[in-house]
Design a protein around this motif. Structure first.
Motif, mmCIF file in Angstrom:
data_model
loop_
_atom_site.group_PDB
_atom_site.id
_atom_site.type_symbol
_atom_site.label_atom_id
_atom_site.label_comp_id
_atom_site.label_asym_id
_atom_site.label_seq_id
_atom_site.Cartn_x
_atom_site.Cartn_y
_atom_site.Cartn_z
ATOM 1 N N VAL A 1 -46.246 63.222 -58.946
ATOM 2 C CA VAL A 1 -47.694 63.097 -59.133
ATOM 3 C C VAL A 1 -48.377 62.870 -57.787
ATOM 4 C CG1 VAL A 1 -49.521 61.661 -60.115
ATOM 5 C CG2 VAL A 1 -47.572 62.310 -61.521
ATOM 6 N N GLY A 2 -47.773 62.048 -56.938
ATOM 7 C CA GLY A 2 -48.321 61.823 -55.600
ATOM 8 C C GLY A 2 -48.347 63.104 -54.782
ATOM 9 N N ALA A 3 -47.303 63.938 -54.945
ATOM 10 C CA ALA A 3 -47.257 65.209 -54.226
ATOM 11 C C ALA A 3 -48.366 66.140 -54.696
ATOM 12 C CB ALA A 3 -45.894 65.863 -54.421
ATOM 13 N N ILE A 4 -48.667 66.113 -55.991
ATOM 14 C CA ILE A 4 -49.770 66.929 -56.513
ATOM 15 C C ILE A 4 -51.090 66.502 -55.874
ATOM 16 C CG2 ILE A 4 -51.128 67.454 -58.571
ATOM 17 C CD1 ILE A 4 -48.519 67.191 -60.192
ATOM 18 N N VAL A 5 -51.305 65.194 -55.786
ATOM 19 C CA VAL A 5 -52.530 64.666 -55.163
ATOM 20 C C VAL A 5 -52.623 65.115 -53.710
ATOM 21 C CG1 VAL A 5 -53.749 62.574 -54.469
ATOM 22 C CG2 VAL A 5 -52.666 62.701 -56.724
ATOM 23 N N ASN A 6 -51.490 65.043 -52.994
ATOM 24 C CA ASN A 6 -51.487 65.471 -51.590
ATOM 25 C C ASN A 6 -51.842 66.954 -51.470
ATOM 26 O OD1 ASN A 6 -50.729 62.913 -50.763
ATOM 27 N ND2 ASN A 6 -48.540 63.397 -50.721
ATOM 28 N N GLY A 7 -51.289 67.761 -52.386
ATOM 29 C CA GLY A 7 -51.588 69.186 -52.351
ATOM 30 C C GLY A 7 -53.054 69.473 -52.604
ATOM 31 N N ILE A 8 -53.653 68.735 -53.534
ATOM 32 C CA ILE A 8 -55.078 68.925 -53.835
ATOM 33 C C ILE A 8 -55.930 68.532 -52.627
ATOM 34 C CG2 ILE A 8 -56.977 68.073 -55.255
ATOM 35 C CD1 ILE A 8 -55.001 67.880 -57.576
ATOM 36 N N GLU A 9 -55.525 67.459 -51.951
ATOM 37 C CA GLU A 9 -56.279 67.026 -50.763
ATOM 38 C C GLU A 9 -56.255 68.094 -49.678
ATOM 39 O OE1 GLU A 9 -54.490 63.319 -49.759
ATOM 40 O OE2 GLU A 9 -55.688 62.164 -51.205
ATOM 41 N N VAL A 10 -55.111 68.772 -49.539
ATOM 42 C CA VAL A 10 -55.019 69.855 -48.559
ATOM 43 C C VAL A 10 -55.962 70.987 -48.948
ATOM 44 C CG1 VAL A 10 -53.516 71.642 -47.598
ATOM 45 C CG2 VAL A 10 -52.664 69.308 -47.865
ATOM 46 N N LEU A 11 -56.013 71.328 -50.240
ATOM 47 C CA LEU A 11 -56.904 72.400 -50.692
ATOM 48 C C LEU A 11 -58.370 72.045 -50.448
ATOM 49 C CD1 LEU A 11 -55.277 73.463 -54.099
ATOM 50 C CD2 LEU A 11 -55.128 74.634 -51.892
ATOM 51 N N GLU A 12 -58.693 70.766 -50.537
ATOM 52 C CA GLU A 12 -60.079 70.331 -50.350
ATOM 53 C C GLU A 12 -60.477 70.248 -48.885
ATOM 54 O OE1 GLU A 12 -60.037 66.659 -52.469
ATOM 55 O OE2 GLU A 12 -60.622 67.573 -54.377
ATOM 56 N N ASP A 13 -59.472 70.315 -48.003
ATOM 57 C CA ASP A 13 -59.741 70.234 -46.561
ATOM 58 C C ASP A 13 -60.076 71.624 -46.031
ATOM 59 O OD1 ASP A 13 -59.849 69.843 -43.863
ATOM 60 O OD2 ASP A 13 -57.864 68.894 -43.681
ATOM 61 N N ALA B 1 -49.816 74.483 -50.043
ATOM 62 C CA ALA B 1 -50.327 73.450 -50.940
ATOM 63 C C ALA B 1 -50.214 73.882 -52.398
ATOM 64 C CB ALA B 1 -51.785 73.135 -50.595
ATOM 65 N N LEU B 2 -50.546 75.138 -52.686
ATOM 66 C CA LEU B 2 -50.441 75.630 -54.062
ATOM 67 C C LEU B 2 -48.989 75.613 -54.538
ATOM 68 C CD1 LEU B 2 -52.948 78.640 -53.975
ATOM 69 C CD2 LEU B 2 -53.207 76.490 -55.243
ATOM 70 N N ASP B 3 -48.056 75.971 -53.652
ATOM 71 C CA ASP B 3 -46.640 75.944 -54.006
ATOM 72 C C ASP B 3 -46.184 74.522 -54.279
ATOM 73 O OD1 ASP B 3 -44.009 77.316 -54.225
ATOM 74 O OD2 ASP B 3 -43.518 76.047 -52.506
ATOM 75 N N LEU B 4 -46.637 73.575 -53.441
ATOM 76 C CA LEU B 4 -46.289 72.162 -53.632
ATOM 77 C C LEU B 4 -46.821 71.648 -54.962
ATOM 78 C CD1 LEU B 4 -45.237 69.408 -52.587
ATOM 79 C CD2 LEU B 4 -47.473 69.095 -51.482
ATOM 80 N N ILE B 5 -48.069 71.987 -55.286
ATOM 81 C CA ILE B 5 -48.675 71.542 -56.545
ATOM 82 C C ILE B 5 -47.912 72.102 -57.734
ATOM 83 C CG2 ILE B 5 -50.725 71.738 -57.998
ATOM 84 C CD1 ILE B 5 -52.391 71.668 -55.396
ATOM 85 N N ALA B 6 -47.575 73.387 -57.683
ATOM 86 C CA ALA B 6 -46.869 74.019 -58.802
ATOM 87 C C ALA B 6 -45.495 73.396 -59.021
ATOM 88 C CB ALA B 6 -46.739 75.523 -58.548
ATOM 89 N N LYS B 7 -44.732 73.247 -57.940
ATOM 90 C CA LYS B 7 -43.393 72.663 -58.063
ATOM 91 C C LYS B 7 -43.457 71.220 -58.537
ATOM 92 C CE LYS B 7 -41.035 75.528 -54.599
ATOM 93 N NZ LYS B 7 -40.342 75.537 -53.279
ATOM 94 N N SER B 8 -44.381 70.449 -58.005
ATOM 95 C CA SER B 8 -44.497 69.040 -58.371
ATOM 96 C C SER B 8 -44.970 68.869 -59.804
ATOM 97 C CB SER B 8 -45.456 68.318 -57.406
ATOM 98 O OG SER B 8 -44.976 68.391 -56.074
ATOM 99 N N ALA B 9 -45.850 69.746 -60.262
ATOM 100 C CA ALA B 9 -46.322 69.681 -61.647
ATOM 101 C C ALA B 9 -45.176 69.957 -62.614
ATOM 102 C CB ALA B 9 -47.462 70.666 -61.866
ATOM 103 N N ARG B 10 -44.338 70.953 -62.284
ATOM 104 C CA ARG B 10 -43.173 71.240 -63.137
ATOM 105 C C ARG B 10 -42.207 70.059 -63.153
ATOM 106 N NH1 ARG B 10 -43.810 76.522 -60.850
ATOM 107 N NH2 ARG B 10 -42.304 76.037 -59.214
ATOM 108 N N GLN B 11 -42.012 69.453 -61.986
ATOM 109 C CA GLN B 11 -41.100 68.314 -61.890
ATOM 110 C C GLN B 11 -41.633 67.125 -62.684
ATOM 111 O OE1 GLN B 11 -40.644 66.143 -58.058
ATOM 112 N NE2 GLN B 11 -38.468 66.634 -58.239
ATOM 113 N N ALA B 12 -42.918 66.851 -62.565
ATOM 114 C CA ALA B 12 -43.519 65.741 -63.301
ATOM 115 C C ALA B 12 -43.419 65.977 -64.802
ATOM 116 C CB ALA B 12 -44.978 65.553 -62.888
ATOM 117 N N SER B 13 -43.690 67.209 -65.241
ATOM 118 C CA SER B 13 -43.597 67.539 -66.659
ATOM 119 C C SER B 13 -42.172 67.356 -67.171
ATOM 120 C CB SER B 13 -44.058 68.979 -66.886
ATOM 121 O OG SER B 13 -43.887 69.352 -68.243
ATOM 122 N N ALA B 14 -41.188 67.828 -66.408
ATOM 123 C CA ALA B 14 -39.792 67.700 -66.823
ATOM 124 C C ALA B 14 -39.387 66.239 -66.936
ATOM 125 C CB ALA B 14 -38.892 68.423 -65.830
ATOM 126 N N ARG B 15 -39.784 65.436 -65.966
ATOM 127 C CA ARG B 15 -39.416 64.020 -65.996
ATOM 128 C C ARG B 15 -40.084 63.294 -67.153
ATOM 129 N NH1 ARG B 15 -39.108 61.928 -59.665
ATOM 130 N NH2 ARG B 15 -37.617 63.519 -58.969
#
Length: 223
Positions: free
Chosen positions: A39-51, A61-75
């Motif tokens: 979840v923290g990685a998703i937030v970091n990715g969004i911050e990069v997109l907003e910069d 950043a989009l790749d990080l968000i996608a991978k982290s979202a899948r990981q968070a969902s699985a967990r």
């Protein structure tokens, strides 16, 4: 195969009752611990997109968000089955669903899962026990390896045997005492509550837990 020796810190544990409130709070802490990183990685990715000054990092950043979202969902799916209510008190869970969440969370480049259980419905706490045993099996091969999951018996009375093979396989210190219901003198925390909870599930299912180590293979048996 030789039985694992008692953990060196066994003398620093005491058998005490843990209140339902404390147990619930600790399990919630464990779930938060498991999902905070992706979840923290998703937030970091969004911050990069907003910069606006980091336009060249957009794809990363989009790749990080996608991978982290899948990981968070699985967990979250795994912890819902392993620690959560997952249905009514008399609910039954599908071993096929258990296999799916195990592979999503534990299987990677270093760790492989060999699953030999049939796809059938078992009492909820028996499947929850299985998922918690898989977590324990993962701790026995810190450098990765192969976790083999098999059944003992069949139907509602099914037990489980998990063998983990990998370099420097071990039985983590204190894990047997925790699974046996002993609490560290400093109390349980979000890390130690998981083997403690696995022991509670095993006793509820009437399945004694046994740990053994033979070279680079650790065996967990609930049967």
């Amino acid at each position: 195969m030789s039985e694992a020796t008692p953990p060196a810190d066994a003398g620093n544990t005491v058998s005490v009752a843990v209140s339902a409130l404390d147990l619930g709070a600790l399990l919630c802490s464990r779930v938060c611990h498991d999902v905070i990183s992706p979840v923290g990685a998703i937030v970091n990715g969004i911050e990069v997109l907003e910069d606006e000054g980091a336009a060249d990092m957009r794809e990363v950043a989009l790749d990080l968000i996608a991978k982290s979202a899948r990981q968070a969902s699985a967990r979250l799916q795994f912890t819902r089955l392993a620690f959560g209510a997952a249905g009514s008190a008399g609910a039954r869970l599908d071993l096929g669903d258990a296999e799916q969440v195990v592979r999503q969370v534990l299987e990677d480049d270093r760790t492989k899962i060999e699953w030999s259980l049939p796809r059938e419905l078992l009492p909820k706490n028996r499947v929850k026990l299985l998922l918690n045993l898989v977590l324990l099996a993962g701790t026995t091969i810190p450098r990765g390896g192969v976790i083999r999951v098999a059944g003992v018996g069949e139907g509602d009375g099914m037990g489980f045997v998990l063998t983990s093979t990998g370099t420097n396989a071990r039985i983590p210190a204190g894990i047997e005492a925790l699974a046996g219901g002993a609490v560290p003198q400093g109390g349980l925390d979000a890390h130690s509550v998981q083997p403690f909870y696995a022991g509670m599930l095993a006793r509820d299912c009437g399945l004694p837990l046994r740990f053994a180590l033979d070279g680079d293979t650790a065996t967990l048996t609930a049967a």
